[in-house]
Design an enzyme around this catalytic site. Structure first.
Site, PDB file in Angstrom:
ATOM      1  N   TRP A   1     118.454  53.916  36.901  1.00 28.25           N
ATOM      2  CA  TRP A   1     117.133  53.864  36.271  1.00 28.25           C
ATOM      3  C   TRP A   1     116.142  54.798  36.939  1.00 28.25           C
ATOM      4  O   TRP A   1     115.348  55.464  36.265  1.00 28.25           O
ATOM      5  CB  TRP A   1     116.614  52.425  36.217  1.00 28.25           C
ATOM      6  CG  TRP A   1     117.417  51.608  35.240  1.00 28.25           C
ATOM      7  CD1 TRP A   1     118.258  50.584  35.525  1.00 28.25           C
ATOM      8  CD2 TRP A   1     117.501  51.804  33.819  1.00 28.25           C
ATOM      9  NE1 TRP A   1     118.855  50.122  34.383  1.00 28.25           N
ATOM     10  CE2 TRP A   1     118.412  50.834  33.323  1.00 28.25           C
ATOM     11  CE3 TRP A   1     116.911  52.692  32.911  1.00 28.25           C
ATOM     12  CZ2 TRP A   1     118.737  50.747  31.961  1.00 28.25           C
ATOM     13  CZ3 TRP A   1     117.233  52.586  31.549  1.00 28.25           C
ATOM     14  CH2 TRP A   1     118.123  51.632  31.097  1.00 28.25           C
TER      15      TRP A   1
ATOM     16  N   ASP B   1     108.915  50.470  39.514  1.00 27.85           N
ATOM     17  CA  ASP B   1     109.525  49.843  38.346  1.00 27.85           C
ATOM     18  C   ASP B   1     110.091  48.507  38.826  1.00 27.85           C
ATOM     19  O   ASP B   1     111.030  48.470  39.630  1.00 27.85           O
ATOM     20  CB  ASP B   1     110.647  50.764  37.838  1.00 27.85           C
ATOM     21  CG  ASP B   1     111.481  50.143  36.722  1.00 27.85           C
ATOM     22  OD1 ASP B   1     111.233  48.987  36.352  1.00 27.85           O
ATOM     23  OD2 ASP B   1     112.400  50.838  36.230  1.00 27.85           O
TER      24      ASP B   1
ATOM     25  N   LYS C   1     113.810  40.642  30.777  1.00 30.30           N
ATOM     26  CA  LYS C   1     114.820  40.106  31.708  1.00 30.30           C
ATOM     27  C   LYS C   1     114.371  38.766  32.284  1.00 30.30           C
ATOM     28  O   LYS C   1     115.054  37.772  32.178  1.00 30.30           O
ATOM     29  CB  LYS C   1     115.078  41.111  32.818  1.00 30.30           C
ATOM     30  CG  LYS C   1     115.643  42.416  32.255  1.00 30.30           C
ATOM     31  CD  LYS C   1     115.639  43.508  33.243  1.00 30.30           C
ATOM     32  CE  LYS C   1     115.850  44.843  32.579  1.00 30.30           C
ATOM     33  NZ  LYS C   1     117.120  44.978  31.892  1.00 30.30           N
TER      34      LYS C   1
END
Ligand SMILES: Cc1ncc(COP(=O)(O)O)c(C=O)c1O
Length: 367
Positions: A103, A172, A196
């Protein structure tokens, strides 16, 4: 299948049943409004109440200082890969990226479109460790330093916030959002897709220090412009209303359950149980990640025969687990193996069930 499964998906993921039931009971008629949240105007008094309560709850949960704005945006985590440089990086500006997994790798590639995104350390041979911040080289001209606090695919997580001196730290926190207390004041900006740990896909939460607003490039799309969003309470256009509503229900649930200290305790307990099962399996199960940086929320592991991963056994494991009501344990396509995600809605008892299954599977298949 008539019963709900134990969902170990990396996201969208498990939501607390209590929250789903509340959403169900309010589905047709939210608090006497005569309509579903899906049907109401985002400009009306009902939705105003929903988004304001969600923000107030998140501010309490994370102890967000007054000088930070909370934005409810669209575009996902990936949208933020572009929004961060478009808002914080001047033309020809530089930023420093700590690439610790897939990511942050995607984030640096996106940022490099808008300026120079320089890695903080040479490309890692494998994403199984995080170099200590003392070994990083941060370009003195970098406008900010970017980290991915938890790499969802590879299962590496920062054990503590890296000290980047007077540089603006951007993180993040999509996959470990609300799983431990965070000192927001150490960051210029934090963001997380909610799908999530906090809600249904659609909403991305950005927590940004006020002095960083108003620096967006002219070419920055309006929907990604933090100042425009902040000045309009995240609603210059239609926000992801349903996602914000359910996310607000999850925030309220987190508060009722005891807040982030409690969720950190649960997260530690669940991940410890699983890592002990892996490490105590005499090499049948193996997690490649260095202990110091093992993720509490995404646990990747392999099943081995004589020290070599067996895709055949892994496929059997996933199928047998599925048959026992434990779903989505297949590892990410780029890594293979098994991955168990232990987000907030997953309980210790459910993790224990997985660990028991692992012991039985090992007994059946080890030679
Ligand atoms: C850590 C992390 N960052 C970013 C993303 C991308 O988020 P989205 O799918 O919302 O664009 C993900 C998605 O799984 C992720 O796990």
């Amino acid at each position: 299948m008539s019963e709900r499964v134990i969902n170990f998906s990396a996201g969208p993921a498990h939501l607390p049943e209590e929250v789903l039931r509340t959403a169900q009971s309010e589905m047709l008629n939210w608090h006497g409004s005569g309509m579903s949240v899906m049907e109401m105007s985002h400009r009306g008094k009902h939705f105003k109440q929903i988004i304001e309560e969600a923000e107030a709850s998140l501010r309490r949960i994370m102890s967000i200082p007054e000088n930070y704005k909370v934005l409810f945006l669209q575009g996902g985590g990936m949208g933020q890969f572009a929004a961060v440089p478009l808002n914080l990086l001047p033309e020809n500006g530089k930023a420093a990226y700590a690439v610790t997994g897939g990511w942050s790798q995607k984030a640096i590639q996106e940022a490099d479109k808008y300026g120079t995104a320089a890695p903080c350390f040479p490309k890692l041979k494998s994403f199984t460790d995080i170099p200590p911040v003392a070994d990083w080289t941060i370009d003195p001209d970098a406008e900010y330093v970017y980290i991915c606090d938890n790499e969802t695919v590879f299962g590496v997580e920062y054990p503590e916030v890296p000290d980047v001196g007077d540089k603006i730290l951007v993180a993040d926190i999509s996959s470990n959002f609300l799983t431990r207390p965070v000192d927001v004041s150490k960051f210029g900006l934090l963001y997380a897709g909610v799908q999530k740990n906090a809600g249904p896909a659609g909403c991305t939460i950005v927590i940004v220090r006020e002095d960083l607003l108003g620096k967006a490039r002219t070419a920055c799309p309006s929907v990604l412009d933090y100042k425009l969003m902040a000045d309009n309470d995240s609603m210059p256009n239609t926000p992801p209303c349903w996602s914000i509503y359910v996310t607000g229900l999850v925030f309220a649930w987190i508060e009722r359950e005891g807040g982030l200290a409690e969720f950190a305790r649960r997260s530690e307990a669940k991940s410890k149980l699983l890592y002990e099962a892996i490490d105590g399996s005499a090499g049948f199960y193996a997690c490649p990640v260095a202990e110091r940086v093992r993720s509490r929320v995404n646990v990747p592991f392999r099943i081995q025969i004589d020290g070599t991963a067996s895709e055949e056994l892994e496929a059997k494991f996933v199928a047998a687990a599925e048959a026992q009501g434990m779903s989505s344990l297949k590892g990410h396509r780029s890594v293979g193996g098994i991955r168990a995600s232990l987000y907030n809605a997953t309980t210790l008892e459910q993790t224990q069930k997985l660990v028991d299954f692992m012991a039985a599977f090992r007994q059946e298949h080890s030679n």
